[in-house]
Design an enzyme around this catalytic site. Sequence first.
Site, PDB file in Angstrom:
ATOM      1  N   PRO A  83       2.403   4.765   4.310  1.00 35.39           N
ATOM      2  CG  PRO A  83       3.279   6.310   2.825  1.00 35.39           C
ATOM      3  CD  PRO A  83       3.083   4.843   3.033  1.00 35.39           C
ATOM      4  CD  GLU A  84      -2.628   3.328   7.904  1.00 31.30           C
ATOM      5  OE1 GLU A  84      -3.656   3.711   8.493  1.00 31.30           O
ATOM      6  OE2 GLU A  84      -2.048   2.260   8.146  1.00 31.30           O
TER       7      GLU A  84
END
Length: 272
Positions: free
Chosen positions: A2-3
């Site tokens: 996840p960014e």
Amino acid sequence: MPELPEVETTRRGLEPLLVGQRIRAAVVRDRRMRRPVPRRLPQLLAGATIRSLARRGKYLLVDCGTGTLILHLGMSGRLWVVRDGAPPARHDHFDLVLDNGTVVRLRDPRRFGLVLWQAGNPLGHTLLANIGPEPLSAAFDVAWLHRVTRHRGAAIKQVLMDGHVVAGIGNIYANEALFHAGISPRTAARRLSRERCHVLAAKIRETLELAISAGGSSLRDYVRSDGMAGNFQSQFMVYDRAGEPCQRCGTSIREIRQGQRSTFYCPSCQRR
Ligand SMILES: [Zn+2]
């Protein structure tokens, strides 16, 4: 992994479910995350009312009045919304049980995520204190990007992934933003002109905003199907597309290694 866009999508999905709700209990099934989950966390959280759900970089900040629950999804973390009583799966390490029967559940097979507590200002936590500007805020602009890259001889791709330079950008969006800016990932950061820093800052913002809005359309599914949307793979121009034709010019997308990470770029569109 996840960014910023995935974390922001998660935040937007959870915000209406969490804010104003009272926490009935917190359940810690495995304390062994990137840092140990504090033993006192269930006591600290029980009975607290959630005031807001904020994001700083890739950290989610659950303001509980007396302090802040800090969550990080690490490499493989996901937050799920389930009903109270739903049996936990193997990697479901942490539950936040609300008075209304909603459970926010953290699943993290690789356990690089974080579940921490900070009394007082959460931005004062050692993990958050030195994060660079938010890329979607006014603090992140050409002046900042130009200044912070002047003394960095490393490749711009690696510099963009440094959280001190800009918050929340990992491998996926560093690759994507450089493609949209027409900049080679191998260019030394300090060699970028002010003009090119201007383009890059704008493209970083655009790339992230596009990804967030793509995620926004799946928020409904996220809540209904008890799991968050994945990343927005269908929209990627270069990331994980080695050997495929560039969607802009048809040249084969190339993959190289930079600092143990895969870099994807178009050798024609990103020449220098
Ligand atoms: Zn191309």
